[in-house]
Design a protein around this motif. Structure first.
Motif, PDB file in Angstrom:
ATOM      1  N   HIS A   9       0.816  -1.219   0.000  1.00 55.49           N
ATOM      2  CA  HIS A   9       0.000   0.000   0.000  1.00 55.49           C
ATOM      3  C   HIS A   9       0.848   1.266   0.000  1.00 55.49           C
ATOM      4  O   HIS A   9       2.024   1.262   0.371  1.00 55.49           O
ATOM      5  N   ALA A  52      -8.498  -9.460  -8.719  1.00 56.28           N
ATOM      6  CA  ALA A  52      -7.849  -8.453  -7.867  1.00 56.28           C
ATOM      7  C   ALA A  52      -8.283  -8.679  -6.425  1.00 56.28           C
ATOM      8  O   ALA A  52      -9.483  -8.821  -6.145  1.00 56.28           O
ATOM      9  N   SER A  54      -7.549  -7.530  -2.153  1.00 52.21           N
ATOM     10  CA  SER A  54      -6.990  -6.532  -1.244  1.00 52.21           C
ATOM     11  C   SER A  54      -7.191  -6.966   0.196  1.00 52.21           C
ATOM     12  O   SER A  54      -8.161  -7.651   0.538  1.00 52.21           O
ATOM     13  N   GLN A  61      -7.070  -1.022   0.482  1.00 52.91           N
ATOM     14  CA  GLN A  61      -8.201  -0.887  -0.439  1.00 52.91           C
ATOM     15  C   GLN A  61      -8.076   0.385  -1.282  1.00 52.91           C
ATOM     16  O   GLN A  61      -8.348   0.373  -2.489  1.00 52.91           O
ATOM     17  N   THR A  63      -5.333   1.926  -2.099  1.00 57.09           N
ATOM     18  CA  THR A  63      -4.256   1.688  -3.068  1.00 57.09           C
ATOM     19  C   THR A  63      -4.768   0.858  -4.240  1.00 57.09           C
ATOM     20  O   THR A  63      -4.490   1.180  -5.407  1.00 57.09           O
ATOM     21  N   ALA A  64      -5.518  -0.190  -3.951  1.00 54.77           N
ATOM     22  CA  ALA A  64      -6.069  -1.036  -5.018  1.00 54.77           C
ATOM     23  C   ALA A  64      -7.011  -0.245  -5.918  1.00 54.77           C
ATOM     24  O   ALA A  64      -6.992  -0.394  -7.154  1.00 54.77           O
ATOM     25  N   GLN A  65      -7.822   0.610  -5.323  1.00 58.19           N
ATOM     26  CA  GLN A  65      -8.754   1.424  -6.111  1.00 58.19           C
ATOM     27  C   GLN A  65      -8.013   2.368  -7.044  1.00 58.19           C
ATOM     28  O   GLN A  65      -8.407   2.554  -8.206  1.00 58.19           O
ATOM     29  N   ILE A  77     -12.600  -5.621  -7.065  1.00 60.50           N
ATOM     30  CA  ILE A  77     -11.689  -5.896  -5.953  1.00 60.50           C
ATOM     31  C   ILE A  77     -12.369  -6.828  -4.954  1.00 60.50           C
ATOM     32  O   ILE A  77     -13.473  -6.543  -4.467  1.00 60.50           O
ATOM     33  N   LEU A 149      -3.788  -9.480  -9.189  1.00 61.27           N
ATOM     34  CA  LEU A 149      -3.355  -8.294  -8.452  1.00 61.27           C
ATOM     35  C   LEU A 149      -3.650  -8.504  -6.972  1.00 61.27           C
ATOM     36  O   LEU A 149      -4.770  -8.888  -6.606  1.00 61.27           O
ATOM     37  N   VAL A 151      -3.069  -6.477  -3.228  1.00 58.08           N
ATOM     38  CA  VAL A 151      -2.599  -5.296  -2.501  1.00 58.08           C
ATOM     39  C   VAL A 151      -2.645  -5.596  -1.005  1.00 58.08           C
ATOM     40  O   VAL A 151      -3.701  -5.925  -0.454  1.00 58.08           O
TER      41      VAL A 151
END
Length: 202
Positions: A9, A52, A54, A61, A63-65, A77, A149, A151
């Motif tokens: 993150h 994806a 997280s 979250q 960061t993933a967004q 996600i 992905l 995160v």
């Protein structure tokens, strides 16, 4: 081979203040963390992610967004509790220097194989390794030959990566933690683990 894109993150207020940023505390990404993550998002915009995942913590979250906001075919996600940062009990949220004289502080930082997590009501390194490996094994089995992905958090990544490299727990702290907003790419078939990229920032 399944390809995992592991991302730590972005930089948070707790990181700046050098506080324990474990599994029971959260602070938002600061401007620098958002900027660094946006640069990574630009680099990964054309990457096809089949899934994806997280950590449930908001810094992950967010960061993933940000990463997926620029992606041309972003998947939904999925939140997975196994990706949560190590729960540090009594230390979570405290300034790191405040606990330097605690009897378990030396073990935590220098002799992780001797760290007694129960003394501070925390999760153990072994528990973290078990849930991390369980996540990777399950996702690999369900998504073979896909790009995933993920995160999550710095200590989580350092600990799980060290175990995947078959390093003993006693050697965990010999390698530095990967930076905030960094990318590590792992390819695995469930038996072998190959790190293609390690702690890359943008």
């Amino acid at each position: 081979m399944t390809t995992f894109y592991f991302i730590r993150h972005g930089l948070t207020q707790n990181n700046i203040e050098r506080r324990f940023n474990g599994g029971t505390v959260d602070t938002p990404l600061v401007a620098e963390g958002i900027d660094e993550t946006n640069r990574m998002a630009t680099e990964l915009a054309a990457t096809t992610f089949d899934q994806a995942y997280s950590s449930p913590q908001m810094r992950a979250q967010t960061t993933a967004q940000i990463i997926l906001s620029q992606n041309h075919a972003a998947p939904t996600i999925q939140i997975d509790e196994r990706l949560r940062e190590l729960k540090l009990g009594d230390w979570d949220g405290k300034v790191i220097d405040e606990v330097k004289n605690h009897p378990e502080a030396y073990n935590y930082f220098h002799q992780p194989d001797k760290f007694n997590s129960e003394k501070i009501h925390a999760e153990s390194y072994e528990q973290l390794i078990n849930r991390g490996k369980d996540f990777i094994s399950e996702i690999n089995q369900k998504n073979q030959n896909q790009q995933i992905l993920v995160v999550t958090h710095g200590l989580f990544l350092m600990t799980v990566f060290s175990n995947l490299k078959q390093d003993p727990l006693s050697q965990l702290r010999k390698s530095p933690i990967v930076p905030n907003s960094s990318l590590t790419i792992l390819k695995t078939d469930g038996e072998k683990a190959e790190f293609v990229t390690w702690g890359k920032t943008f």
